[in-house]
Design an enzyme around this catalytic site. Structure first.
Site, PDB file in Angstrom:
ATOM      1  N   HIS A  18      17.206 -28.700  61.991  1.00 29.65           N
ATOM      2  CA  HIS A  18      17.012 -29.928  62.763  1.00 29.65           C
ATOM      3  C   HIS A  18      18.285 -30.762  62.685  1.00 29.65           C
ATOM      4  O   HIS A  18      19.291 -30.345  62.085  1.00 29.65           O
ATOM      5  CB  HIS A  18      15.758 -30.679  62.308  1.00 29.65           C
ATOM      6  CG  HIS A  18      15.799 -31.188  60.890  1.00 29.65           C
ATOM      7  ND1 HIS A  18      16.628 -32.202  60.471  1.00 29.65           N
ATOM      8  CD2 HIS A  18      15.106 -30.797  59.782  1.00 29.65           C
ATOM      9  CE1 HIS A  18      16.442 -32.450  59.189  1.00 29.65           C
ATOM     10  NE2 HIS A  18      15.535 -31.595  58.739  1.00 29.65           N
ATOM     11  N   HIS A  21      20.379 -31.187  59.441  1.00 34.68           N
ATOM     12  CA  HIS A  21      21.195 -30.035  59.013  1.00 34.68           C
ATOM     13  C   HIS A  21      22.446 -29.917  59.877  1.00 34.68           C
ATOM     14  O   HIS A  21      23.527 -29.560  59.408  1.00 34.68           O
ATOM     15  CB  HIS A  21      20.399 -28.728  59.131  1.00 34.68           C
ATOM     16  CG  HIS A  21      19.051 -28.783  58.477  1.00 34.68           C
ATOM     17  ND1 HIS A  21      17.901 -28.450  59.119  1.00 34.68           N
ATOM     18  CD2 HIS A  21      18.690 -29.174  57.229  1.00 34.68           C
ATOM     19  CE1 HIS A  21      16.878 -28.604  58.299  1.00 34.68           C
ATOM     20  NE2 HIS A  21      17.339 -29.050  57.150  1.00 34.68           N
ATOM     21  N   CYS A 126       7.995 -31.066  42.579  1.00 35.94           N
ATOM     22  CA  CYS A 126       7.923 -31.132  44.038  1.00 35.94           C
ATOM     23  C   CYS A 126       8.503 -29.833  44.582  1.00 35.94           C
ATOM     24  O   CYS A 126       9.700 -29.563  44.402  1.00 35.94           O
ATOM     25  CB  CYS A 126       8.700 -32.330  44.586  1.00 35.94           C
ATOM     26  SG  CYS A 126       8.859 -32.240  46.391  1.00 35.94           S
ATOM     27  N   CYS A 129      11.401 -30.249  47.132  1.00 39.55           N
ATOM     28  CA  CYS A 129      12.727 -30.523  46.534  1.00 39.55           C
ATOM     29  C   CYS A 129      13.135 -29.394  45.595  1.00 39.55           C
ATOM     30  O   CYS A 129      14.284 -29.311  45.199  1.00 39.55           O
ATOM     31  CB  CYS A 129      12.706 -31.790  45.686  1.00 39.55           C
ATOM     32  SG  CYS A 129      12.454 -33.308  46.555  1.00 39.55           S
ATOM     33  N   CYS A 144       6.232 -37.502  45.822  1.00 42.14           N
ATOM     34  CA  CYS A 144       7.681 -37.366  45.689  1.00 42.14           C
ATOM     35  C   CYS A 144       8.345 -38.404  46.586  1.00 42.14           C
ATOM     36  O   CYS A 144       7.926 -38.628  47.723  1.00 42.14           O
ATOM     37  CB  CYS A 144       8.078 -35.952  46.102  1.00 42.14           C
ATOM     38  SG  CYS A 144       9.726 -35.849  46.779  1.00 42.14           S
ATOM     39  N   HIS A 147      10.026 -36.701  49.875  1.00 45.05           N
ATOM     40  CA  HIS A 147       9.141 -36.099  50.882  1.00 45.05           C
ATOM     41  C   HIS A 147       7.842 -36.864  51.090  1.00 45.05           C
ATOM     42  O   HIS A 147       7.061 -36.533  51.980  1.00 45.05           O
ATOM     43  CB  HIS A 147       8.834 -34.642  50.499  1.00 45.05           C
ATOM     44  CG  HIS A 147      10.054 -33.783  50.540  1.00 45.05           C
ATOM     45  ND1 HIS A 147      10.846 -33.562  49.440  1.00 45.05           N
ATOM     46  CD2 HIS A 147      10.642 -33.132  51.573  1.00 45.05           C
ATOM     47  CE1 HIS A 147      11.860 -32.792  49.775  1.00 45.05           C
ATOM     48  NE2 HIS A 147      11.768 -32.521  51.062  1.00 45.05           N
ATOM     49  N   LYS A 301      13.045 -40.854  57.137  1.00 48.94           N
ATOM     50  CA  LYS A 301      13.968 -39.721  57.150  1.00 48.94           C
ATOM     51  C   LYS A 301      13.411 -38.639  58.072  1.00 48.94           C
ATOM     52  O   LYS A 301      12.219 -38.294  57.974  1.00 48.94           O
ATOM     53  CB  LYS A 301      14.081 -39.157  55.726  1.00 48.94           C
ATOM     54  CG  LYS A 301      14.990 -37.953  55.642  1.00 48.94           C
ATOM     55  CD  LYS A 301      14.923 -37.289  54.273  1.00 48.94           C
ATOM     56  CE  LYS A 301      15.862 -36.099  54.220  1.00 48.94           C
ATOM     57  NZ  LYS A 301      15.418 -35.014  53.366  1.00 48.94           N
ATOM     58  N   LYS A 304      10.705 -32.196  58.183  1.00 44.74           N
ATOM     59  CA  LYS A 304       9.514 -31.441  58.567  1.00 44.74           C
ATOM     60  C   LYS A 304       8.282 -32.145  58.007  1.00 44.74           C
ATOM     61  O   LYS A 304       7.285 -32.315  58.700  1.00 44.74           O
ATOM     62  CB  LYS A 304       9.629 -30.026  58.001  1.00 44.74           C
ATOM     63  CG  LYS A 304       8.570 -29.099  58.497  1.00 44.74           C
ATOM     64  CD  LYS A 304       8.737 -27.722  57.860  1.00 44.74           C
ATOM     65  CE  LYS A 304       7.671 -26.780  58.388  1.00 44.74           C
ATOM     66  NZ  LYS A 304       7.590 -25.552  57.608  1.00 44.74           N
TER      67      LYS A 304
HETATM   68  N1  MSP Z   1      18.905 -25.896  49.876  1.00 44.90           N
HETATM   69  C1  MSP Z   1      19.182 -27.210  49.457  1.00 44.90           C
HETATM   70  C2  MSP Z   1      20.674 -27.416  49.293  1.00 44.90           C
HETATM   71  C3  MSP Z   1      21.332 -26.505  48.313  1.00 44.90           C
HETATM   72  S1  MSP Z   1      23.042 -26.749  48.257  1.00 44.90           S
HETATM   73  C4  MSP Z   1      23.553 -25.832  46.967  1.00 44.90           C
HETATM   74  C5  MSP Z   1      18.665 -28.212  50.493  1.00 44.90           C
HETATM   75  N2  MSP Z   1      18.444 -27.720  51.707  1.00 44.90           N
HETATM   76  S2  MSP Z   1      17.842 -28.565  52.935  1.00 44.90           S
HETATM   77  O1  MSP Z   1      17.787 -27.635  54.023  1.00 44.90           O
HETATM   78  O2  MSP Z   1      16.615 -29.192  52.563  1.00 44.90           O
HETATM   79  O3  MSP Z   1      18.832 -29.717  53.225  1.00 44.90           O
HETATM   80  C6  MSP Z   1      20.162 -29.461  53.494  1.00 44.90           C
HETATM   81  C7  MSP Z   1      20.925 -30.710  53.825  1.00 44.90           C
HETATM   82  O4  MSP Z   1      20.376 -31.320  54.989  1.00 44.90           O
HETATM   83  C8  MSP Z   1      20.895 -31.764  52.721  1.00 44.90           C
HETATM   84  O5  MSP Z   1      22.221 -32.247  52.516  1.00 44.90           O
HETATM   85  C9  MSP Z   1      20.054 -32.861  53.301  1.00 44.90           C
HETATM   86  O6  MSP Z   1      20.462 -34.127  52.868  1.00 44.90           O
HETATM   87  C10 MSP Z   1      20.349 -32.690  54.787  1.00 44.90           C
HETATM   88  N3  MSP Z   1      19.329 -33.351  55.566  1.00 44.90           N
HETATM   89  C11 MSP Z   1      18.031 -32.968  55.742  1.00 44.90           C
HETATM   90  N4  MSP Z   1      17.409 -33.942  56.466  1.00 44.90           N
HETATM   91  C12 MSP Z   1      18.276 -34.932  56.754  1.00 44.90           C
HETATM   92  C13 MSP Z   1      18.235 -36.066  57.567  1.00 44.90           C
HETATM   93  N5  MSP Z   1      17.131 -36.480  58.157  1.00 44.90           N
HETATM   94  N6  MSP Z   1      19.399 -36.733  57.771  1.00 44.90           N
HETATM   95  C14 MSP Z   1      20.601 -36.294  57.271  1.00 44.90           C
HETATM   96  N7  MSP Z   1      20.665 -35.227  56.503  1.00 44.90           N
HETATM   97  C15 MSP Z   1      19.489 -34.671  56.021  1.00 44.90           C
HETATM   98  O7  MSP Z   1      18.518 -29.375  50.167  1.00 44.90           O
END
Ligand code: MSP
Length: 490
Positions: A18, A21, A126, A129, A144, A147, A301, A304
């Site tokens: 999304h 990411h 969680c 996380c 959490c 989330h 935020k 999902k």
């Molecule tokens: N798998 C772990 C990261 C491991 S790194 C060794 C993880 N994955 S994640 O898919 O949940 O998130 C990846 C990144 O996307 C994180 O930096 C997270 O902050 C970012 N984002 C997820 N949702 C977000 C927003 N709504 N806004 C900005 N970034 C956010 O965490």
């Protein structure tokens, strides 16, 4: 030339990508491209985090094997990065053999340092996380904080990492390396967290099949965060002596930058746990960990679990990759949270891209093309008010880029664009053309207009252009612009 290594977090494969990411990846891409243009030797890594309970459960819910789910999501990531023009050098999947070998070596080294022990572990977990929390860290109702979802009580025998040993070394690292955790305000939060005292960290899970087995501890699987963080070095060939060139060039070197870009929710993992693991393993640390804020929708935020997802597909189809990239870089002040709204997106698109950029470029390119038969106007101009403004804009742009202040960098270019537009409105070359044709005056005005718009799009080229007006802008650079502009129009 020095070495510049930039990474994104590796993304969980329990769901499709999304906007959150995409944001980190576009930022990393902008940084990588900027550094390459500055002449650095760049390595840009992204990838996917595929092990752990979260993925195991998501696959179970879908009735597929975890690897099937991972393969499906990974192919979506590959396609998306291609659509968005992401220029990564490598994409690591934590299910790859090279990763496993590297992780096993990290674990072996920590073991050798005497930093593991086994004990009973109880706490609130969680799964989203993949992290334990203390009761104090939870929201009312045992939710959490990230989330806003219920946590679970876990009690099992685990392997612990002696994180408490690294409290002092970490504080010294922050002290001796100002800016190693950015922005400074978040660096201070991390520091106070460490100052309050570090508890040892459980780094294994019992009863989890989907992961890397903990060497010499049957029944235990390596905690997904210890495993995942290691990707930053396993992808470079760490623990694989036959392919360690990248590791030696980009990580195990005094001459270079190693920068991790992460969202604020995972800063603690990167700025506390990761450097502590590295210290224990006797390996070099990153030079900086930089956290950005969250994209919010309706004040929450985007995620999902919140059910307020913004997927890239429609935006890409309707507006194209450049518009999406521009919006993300312009709208969020790096480090702070930003609201995502459809209206906000369309406003930026119409006012900044279609109007300010599109109209200015289209005006000057069309007139130049018509008047000078598609060639660069023959007479350049080294005396006009846009020169000083362009120098200032490009200077501000570089200063902002050095601070990762992307929206400010773009603002400085848009100031130049506004002035260029104003200059053209005042000089009215479209009227002069009718009376003077291809006169030197018309040539100079259009040359200036072309040059200033070119600098807006390619600010790095200033040194070769306005400062040395004898070098004309290359027609190749702007010949294809009208096509881009029509794509930007709704
Ligand atoms: N798998 C772990 C990261 C491991 S790194 C060794 C993880 N994955 S994640 O898919 O949940 O998130 C990846 C990144 O996307 C994180 O930096 C997270 O902050 C970012 N984002 C997820 N949702 C977000 C927003 N709504 N806004 C900005 N970034 C956010 O965490």
């Amino acid at each position: 030339m020095s070495n510049f290594y930039v990474t994104t977090p590796i993304y969980y494969v329990n769901d499709l990508p999304h906007i959150g990411h995409i944001y980190t990846t576009v930022v990393a891409d902008v940084v990588a491209r900027y550094q390459r243009l500055s002449g650095q030797r760049v390595h840009f890594l992204t990838g996917t985090d595929e092990h752990g309970q979260k993925i195991e459960r998501a696959a179970e819910e879908e009735g597929v094997e975890p690897i099937e789910l991972a393969d499906r999501v990974v192919s979506r990531y590959h396609r998306l990065w291609e659509q968005l023009g992401i220029s990564h050098d490598d994409f690591i999947r934590t299910t790859e053999a090279r990763h496993r070998r590297g992780v096993e070596e990290v674990v072996r080294r920590i073991q050798e340092a005497g930093d593991f022990y086994t004990a009973r572990h109880e706490g609130w977990y969680c799964t989203s996380c993949e992290s334990f929390y203390t009761e104090k860290e939870l929201l009312p109702g045992k939710l959490c904080e990230v989330h806003e979802a219920p946590v679970e009580w876990k009690s099992e025998d685990n392997i612990f990492f002696r994180l408490s040993r690294y409290q002092q070394p970490l504080l010294e690292w922050y002290e001796k390396n100002p800016g190693c955790v950015r922005p400074v305000s978040r660096g201070n939060e991390v520091k106070s967290f460490v100052e309050r005292g570090l508890k040892d960290l459980s780094v294994s899970r019992a009863n989890l099949a989907w992961g890397i087995p903990f060497p010499e501890h049957p029944g235990q699987t390596i905690y997904v965060w210890l495993e995942a963080l290691s990707n930053y070095i396993t992808a470079l060939g760490f623990g694989q002596p036959e392919s360690a060139d990248l590791y030696n060039t980009f990580w195990d070197t005094d001459d270079g930058t190693r920068i991790h870009l992460v969202g604020k929710d995972i800063l603690r993992f990167h700025a506390v746990y990761w450097p502590a693991f590295l210290m224990s393993a006797g390996l070099p640390l990153p030079t900086s960990v930089v956290a950005h804020g969250w994209w919010l929708r309706d004040e929450r935020k985007i995620s999902k679990s919140a059910g307020n997802l913004v997927r890239p597909d429609d935006l890409l189809e309707q507006f194209g990759p450049d518009s999406l990239r521009y919006f993300l870089m312009r709208e969020m002040v790096f480090g702070q949270d930003a609201q995502f709204s459809d209206e906000g997106f369309v406003d930026r698109f119409n006012s900044d891209l279609a109007n300010d950029l599109g109209n200015t470029v289209s005006r000057v390119v069309t007139l130049s093309r018509r008047t000078f038969d598609g060639q660069t106007p023959p007479e350049s101009c080294d005396d006009n008010r846009l020169i000083a403004l362009a120098e200032e804009a490009v200077r501000d742009y570089h200063a902002a880029m050095a601070e990762l202040a992307f929206s400010r960098a773009l603002e400085s270019l848009w100031r130049l664009l506004a002035e260029t537009n104003q200059y053209l409105v005042e000089k009215e070359p479209w009227k002069l053309v009718k009376t003077e044709g291809t006169s030197p005056r018309v040539s100079r005005i259009l040359w200036t207009g072309l040059e200033a718009t070119r600098l807006t799009v390619l600010p790095r080229s200033l040194a070769r252009s306005l400062l040395k007006p004898s070098t004309n802008p290359s027609s190749e650079n702007w010949a294809s612009w009208p096509k881009t502009i029509s794509r930007m129009r709704k």
